[in-house]
Scaffold this motif. Structure first.
Motif, PDB file in Angstrom:
ATOM      1  N   THR A 276       0.844  -1.181   0.000  1.00 58.31           N
ATOM      2  CA  THR A 276       0.000   0.000   0.000  1.00 58.31           C
ATOM      3  C   THR A 276       0.883   1.235   0.000  1.00 58.31           C
ATOM      4  OG1 THR A 276      -1.693  -1.185   1.229  1.00 58.31           O
ATOM      5  CG2 THR A 276      -1.825   1.208   1.237  1.00 58.31           C
ATOM      6  N   THR A 277       0.493   2.247  -0.775  1.00 55.43           N
ATOM      7  CA  THR A 277       1.305   3.447  -0.946  1.00 55.43           C
ATOM      8  C   THR A 277       0.464   4.688  -0.661  1.00 55.43           C
ATOM      9  OG1 THR A 277       2.603   2.329  -2.629  1.00 55.43           O
ATOM     10  CG2 THR A 277       2.777   4.731  -2.538  1.00 55.43           C
ATOM     11  N   ASP A 278       1.082   5.636   0.033  1.00 55.35           N
ATOM     12  CA  ASP A 278       0.481   6.946   0.212  1.00 55.35           C
ATOM     13  C   ASP A 278       0.749   7.750  -1.061  1.00 55.35           C
ATOM     14  OD1 ASP A 278      -0.622   9.241   1.084  1.00 55.35           O
ATOM     15  OD2 ASP A 278       0.571   9.443   2.905  1.00 55.35           O
ATOM     16  N   VAL A 279      -0.306   8.091  -1.787  1.00 55.29           N
ATOM     17  CA  VAL A 279      -0.161   8.655  -3.131  1.00 55.29           C
ATOM     18  C   VAL A 279       0.435  10.065  -3.097  1.00 55.29           C
ATOM     19  CG1 VAL A 279      -1.420   9.335  -5.212  1.00 55.29           C
ATOM     20  CG2 VAL A 279      -2.048   7.246  -3.986  1.00 55.29           C
TER      21      VAL A 279
ATOM     22  N   ARG B 138      -7.992  12.292  -6.077  1.00 51.47           N
ATOM     23  CA  ARG B 138      -9.253  12.202  -5.356  1.00 51.47           C
ATOM     24  C   ARG B 138      -9.544  10.739  -5.051  1.00 51.47           C
ATOM     25  NH1 ARG B 138     -10.582  12.970 -10.728  1.00 51.47           N
ATOM     26  NH2 ARG B 138     -12.211  11.596 -11.609  1.00 51.47           N
ATOM     27  N   ARG B 139     -10.294  10.560  -3.988  1.00 47.04           N
ATOM     28  CA  ARG B 139     -10.648   9.208  -3.539  1.00 47.04           C
ATOM     29  C   ARG B 139     -12.124   8.967  -3.779  1.00 47.04           C
ATOM     30  NH1 ARG B 139      -9.347   5.379   0.582  1.00 47.04           N
ATOM     31  NH2 ARG B 139     -10.854   3.684   0.299  1.00 47.04           N
ATOM     32  N   THR B 140     -12.438   7.865  -4.456  1.00 47.04           N
ATOM     33  CA  THR B 140     -13.828   7.476  -4.670  1.00 47.04           C
ATOM     34  C   THR B 140     -14.179   6.344  -3.709  1.00 47.04           C
ATOM     35  OG1 THR B 140     -13.247   5.905  -6.394  1.00 47.04           O
ATOM     36  CG2 THR B 140     -13.662   8.186  -7.073  1.00 47.04           C
ATOM     37  N   ALA B 141     -15.312   5.720  -3.939  1.00 46.37           N
ATOM     38  CA  ALA B 141     -15.763   4.685  -3.003  1.00 46.37           C
ATOM     39  C   ALA B 141     -14.775   3.532  -2.913  1.00 46.37           C
ATOM     40  CB  ALA B 141     -17.141   4.178  -3.430  1.00 46.37           C
ATOM     41  N   ASP B 142     -14.252   3.068  -4.038  1.00 50.02           N
ATOM     42  CA  ASP B 142     -13.368   1.904  -4.031  1.00 50.02           C
ATOM     43  C   ASP B 142     -12.118   2.091  -4.874  1.00 50.02           C
ATOM     44  OD1 ASP B 142     -14.639   2.023  -6.417  1.00 50.02           O
ATOM     45  OD2 ASP B 142     -15.200  -0.106  -6.517  1.00 50.02           O
ATOM     46  N   ALA B 143     -11.792   3.309  -5.230  1.00 49.27           N
ATOM     47  CA  ALA B 143     -10.640   3.532  -6.102  1.00 49.27           C
ATOM     48  C   ALA B 143     -10.006   4.880  -5.790  1.00 49.27           C
ATOM     49  CB  ALA B 143     -11.055   3.461  -7.573  1.00 49.27           C
ATOM     50  N   VAL B 144      -8.784   5.041  -6.304  1.00 52.86           N
ATOM     51  CA  VAL B 144      -8.059   6.307  -6.247  1.00 52.86           C
ATOM     52  C   VAL B 144      -7.880   6.784  -7.682  1.00 52.86           C
ATOM     53  CG1 VAL B 144      -5.876   7.413  -5.642  1.00 52.86           C
ATOM     54  CG2 VAL B 144      -6.870   5.699  -4.115  1.00 52.86           C
ATOM     55  N   ARG B 145      -8.231   8.050  -7.943  1.00 52.25           N
ATOM     56  CA  ARG B 145      -8.132   8.595  -9.297  1.00 52.25           C
ATOM     57  C   ARG B 145      -7.145   9.756  -9.282  1.00 52.25           C
ATOM     58  NH1 ARG B 145     -11.573   6.139 -12.499  1.00 52.25           N
ATOM     59  NH2 ARG B 145     -13.455   5.183 -11.612  1.00 52.25           N
ATOM     60  N   ILE B 146      -6.234   9.706 -10.254  1.00 55.47           N
ATOM     61  CA  ILE B 146      -5.213  10.742 -10.395  1.00 55.47           C
ATOM     62  C   ILE B 146      -5.330  11.324 -11.799  1.00 55.47           C
ATOM     63  CG2 ILE B 146      -2.746  11.272 -10.241  1.00 55.47           C
ATOM     64  CD1 ILE B 146      -2.454   8.655  -8.614  1.00 55.47           C
TER      65      ILE B 146
ATOM     66  N   LYS C 292       4.413  25.875 -14.677  1.00 55.15           N
ATOM     67  CA  LYS C 292       4.052  25.791 -13.278  1.00 55.15           C
ATOM     68  C   LYS C 292       3.326  24.471 -13.022  1.00 55.15           C
ATOM     69  CE  LYS C 292       1.193  27.995  -9.735  1.00 55.15           C
ATOM     70  NZ  LYS C 292       0.246  29.089  -9.438  1.00 55.15           N
ATOM     71  N   THR C 293       3.785  23.730 -12.023  1.00 51.62           N
ATOM     72  CA  THR C 293       3.144  22.457 -11.663  1.00 51.62           C
ATOM     73  C   THR C 293       2.343  22.647 -10.381  1.00 51.62           C
ATOM     74  OG1 THR C 293       5.113  21.772 -10.434  1.00 51.62           O
ATOM     75  CG2 THR C 293       4.958  21.080 -12.731  1.00 51.62           C
ATOM     76  N   THR C 294       1.130  22.103 -10.381  1.00 53.23           N
ATOM     77  CA  THR C 294       0.227  22.247  -9.245  1.00 53.23           C
ATOM     78  C   THR C 294      -0.287  20.870  -8.835  1.00 53.23           C
ATOM     79  OG1 THR C 294      -0.473  24.402 -10.084  1.00 53.23           O
ATOM     80  CG2 THR C 294      -1.872  23.368  -8.405  1.00 53.23           C
ATOM     81  N   LEU C 295      -0.290  20.639  -7.522  1.00 49.49           N
ATOM     82  CA  LEU C 295      -0.802  19.380  -6.982  1.00 49.49           C
ATOM     83  C   LEU C 295      -2.048  19.679  -6.166  1.00 49.49           C
ATOM     84  CD1 LEU C 295      -0.589  16.338  -6.453  1.00 49.49           C
ATOM     85  CD2 LEU C 295       0.935  16.852  -4.529  1.00 49.49           C
ATOM     86  N   GLU C 296      -3.177  19.081  -6.569  1.00 48.65           N
ATOM     87  CA  GLU C 296      -4.445  19.285  -5.879  1.00 48.65           C
ATOM     88  C   GLU C 296      -4.863  17.973  -5.217  1.00 48.65           C
ATOM     89  OE1 GLU C 296      -7.177  20.585  -8.803  1.00 48.65           O
ATOM     90  OE2 GLU C 296      -6.192  22.524  -9.155  1.00 48.65           O
ATOM     91  N   THR C 297      -5.102  18.030  -3.911  1.00 46.46           N
ATOM     92  CA  THR C 297      -5.484  16.825  -3.164  1.00 46.46           C
ATOM     93  C   THR C 297      -6.769  17.085  -2.411  1.00 46.46           C
ATOM     94  OG1 THR C 297      -4.160  17.500  -1.253  1.00 46.46           O
ATOM     95  CG2 THR C 297      -3.089  16.115  -2.895  1.00 46.46           C
ATOM     96  N   GLY C 298      -7.658  16.105  -2.458  1.00 46.25           N
ATOM     97  CA  GLY C 298      -8.909  16.224  -1.724  1.00 46.25           C
ATOM     98  C   GLY C 298      -8.769  15.834  -0.272  1.00 46.25           C
ATOM     99  N   ALA C 299      -7.699  15.102   0.076  1.00 50.38           N
ATOM    100  CA  ALA C 299      -7.461  14.669   1.452  1.00 50.38           C
ATOM    101  C   ALA C 299      -5.952  14.585   1.653  1.00 50.38           C
ATOM    102  CB  ALA C 299      -8.126  13.320   1.728  1.00 50.38           C
ATOM    103  N   PRO C 300      -5.493  14.805   2.893  1.00 50.27           N
ATOM    104  CA  PRO C 300      -4.034  14.754   3.123  1.00 50.27           C
ATOM    105  C   PRO C 300      -3.451  13.358   2.947  1.00 50.27           C
ATOM    106  CG  PRO C 300      -5.230  14.984   5.199  1.00 50.27           C
ATOM    107  CD  PRO C 300      -6.228  15.162   4.110  1.00 50.27           C
ATOM    108  N   VAL C 301      -4.239  12.329   3.172  1.00 46.04           N
ATOM    109  CA  VAL C 301      -3.754  10.945   3.050  1.00 46.04           C
ATOM    110  C   VAL C 301      -4.687  10.202   2.099  1.00 46.04           C
ATOM    111  CG1 VAL C 301      -3.262   8.786   4.220  1.00 46.04           C
ATOM    112  CG2 VAL C 301      -2.779  10.970   5.370  1.00 46.04           C
ATOM    113  N   VAL C 302      -4.108   9.704   0.995  1.00 47.08           N
ATOM    114  CA  VAL C 302      -4.848   8.893   0.027  1.00 47.08           C
ATOM    115  C   VAL C 302      -4.019   7.636  -0.225  1.00 47.08           C
ATOM    116  CG1 VAL C 302      -5.868   8.759  -2.256  1.00 47.08           C
ATOM    117  CG2 VAL C 302      -5.864  10.945  -1.022  1.00 47.08           C
TER     118      VAL C 302
END
Length: 455
Positions: A313-316, A377-385, A334-344
């Motif tokens: 398991t990896t912290d994305v 972003r984190r969905t119900a059963d997956a991680v989407r980047i 310019k590179t931008t990182l957008e996260t919906g939660a601190p830990v995914v």
């Protein structure tokens, strides 16, 4: 000598441990036998000395030292008391045994003991050996008694005990060796079972593992080490199958092109220009094959050296931050990182996640005009980047060939890619239950989405 010693040493662990146990038991039993027989010998000697002193005291009761001269009184059992007895008084020998003539070694030893005028014992080394003890009597006549006894029966008893103890030691050593081998065989049986299972599981890349439950500490540690080794073997087998499949898939297109060109060239005589064109096509196909082989082999070599490729398991978010920090991004972008939660968390290894995302980030930086945006972003059963750039986007005619190995939208755009980045990224994502897709509805630039199982 060294070779002989190597041949005598057992080859199996059970045999060596049994030999060590047998040697240790032999040393302990030898020491115990020596101490036991030494104690028995001293005990028998003390018994002889006590018997001799008792006889001397009994004989002393028959000696009268109250008169002007010491004399020996006659008793009813005089023949029993006089056996091997010497009586002295005033420096004279009053009585001696009939079996010991004057000036014999035994009589001389008795004279020496009587002259010492003290309670002492000595052993005569004759055949059979004799033990003599002296008992001085109180009074003015300097009287004393010396008694003797044969040590033959006692020595015979000691020798019998020695032989019996040696026979018992031999029986104990034989039992020790047999029981040790049986015990070690039973104790090592789980190790043999684990070895057989590990060999079977490693051959087929099985997911079965030993675990540490209901196992002794030593076997639990061994099982943990074997589990790690099996994970690595399974990873190597998976990489081998993946490399074989990728080579077979990627090389099929250039090989087919080479075969078609050669068949076309051999169908009828060709002009010099057509022959040169065929040579050019063959050269391009061969170079494409070499590039494909180099790329796939380098990737396989990196995965083989990276032990973290074992599923996990990896912290994305930290992985993306590390990739963006390492990427060679021009100052204008310019590179931008957008996260919906601190830990995914994603259900994949860190190294595998990096190999999936690296081609997408490299393409976004290469074609972007000013901005590259990475959204997690984190969905119900997956991680989407989502990896989005504001570049020219993907030509509509090339969308269908985006994930075809060896195909590039603009071969002359100035970079040395082989058209394998996106296909490899998608194939790696599929291997862990995910996918890499292109969003044709993005109005500005290109957007690629990586979907992975959630951790």
């Amino acid at each position: 000598m060294k070779r002989l010693a190597q041949r005598l040493v057992p080859r199996t662990l059970r045999g060596r441990l049994s030999l060590v146990a047998l040697t240790t038991a032999a040393l302990i039993m030898t020491l115990l036998t020596f101490v036991f027989n030494l104690a028995i010998t001293r005990h028998l000697q003390h018994q002889v000395d006590a018997e001799l002193r008792n006889r001397a005291e009994a004989v002393a009761t028959t000696i009268d030292t109250s008169g002007p001269r010491a004399r020996v009184l006659e008793t009813a059992n005089d023949h029993l008391l006089d056996t091997n007895v010497w009586i002295y008084a005033d420096g004279r020998l009053l009585e001696r045994p009939p079996s010991a003539p004057l000036h014999s070694p035994l009589s001389d030893a008795a004279d020496n003991l009587a002259d010492q005028r003290r309670r002492t014992c000595t052993t005569d080394a004759g055949q059979p050996p004799m033990r003599q003890c002296a008992l001085p009597l109180p009074g003015n006549h300097a009287a004393g008694v010396v008694t003797a006894m044969s040590l033959g029966p006692y020595r015979s008893s000691a020798d019998t005990l020695l032989v019996a103890s040696l026979a018992l030691d031999a029986a104990m050593l034989a039992c020790t060796y047999v029981l040790t081998r049986l015990s070690l065989g039973r104790a090592l049986r789980p190790m043999q079972s684990m070895t057989d299972k590990a060999a079977q599981w490693s051959a087929v890349g099985s997911e079965a593992r030993f675990g540490a439950e209901h196992q002794p500490v030593e076997l639990a540690r061994l099982g943990g080490s074997l589990d790690v080794l099996l994970d690595r073997i399974r990873t190597v087998l998976r990489h081998e199958r993946q490399l074989t499949g990728e080579l077979s898939h990627e090389l099929r297109t250039p090989l087919t092109r080479m075969v078609v060109e050669l068949d076309w060239w051999q169908m009828r005589p060709r002009s010099v220009r057509e022959t040169l064109e065929t040579h050019r096509v063959l050269t391009e196909a061969a170079q494409s094959m070499r590039t494909i082989c180099d790329t796939l082999l380098d990737d396989a070599r990196d995965r083989a050296l990276d032990h973290s490729a074992v599923p996990g398991t990896t912290d994305v978010v930290p992985t993306l931050e590390r990739l963006l920090l390492r990427s060679s991004t021009p100052d204008r972008i310019k590179t931008t990182l957008e996260t919906g939660a601190p830990v995914v968390q994603a259900a994949t290894a860190p190294a595998l996640l990096e190999r999936i995302l690296s081609p997408l980030l490299a393409n976004a930086v290469r074609y972007a005009r000013t901005t590259v945006t990475v959204a997690v972003r984190r969905t119900a059963d997956a991680v989407r980047i989502d990896v989005t750039d504001d570049g020219p986007g993907v030509p509509e005619a090339f969308v269908g060939d985006l994930f075809v190995p060896g195909r590039r939208a603009e071969p002359g755009d100035g970079h040395d890619g082989a058209g394998l980045g996106l296909p490899l990224a998608r194939r790696l994502a599929l291997s862990v239950g995910g996918d890499v897709t292109f969003d044709p509805g993005n109005a500005s630039g290109a957007r690629f989405t990586v979907s992975l199982p959630a951790g």
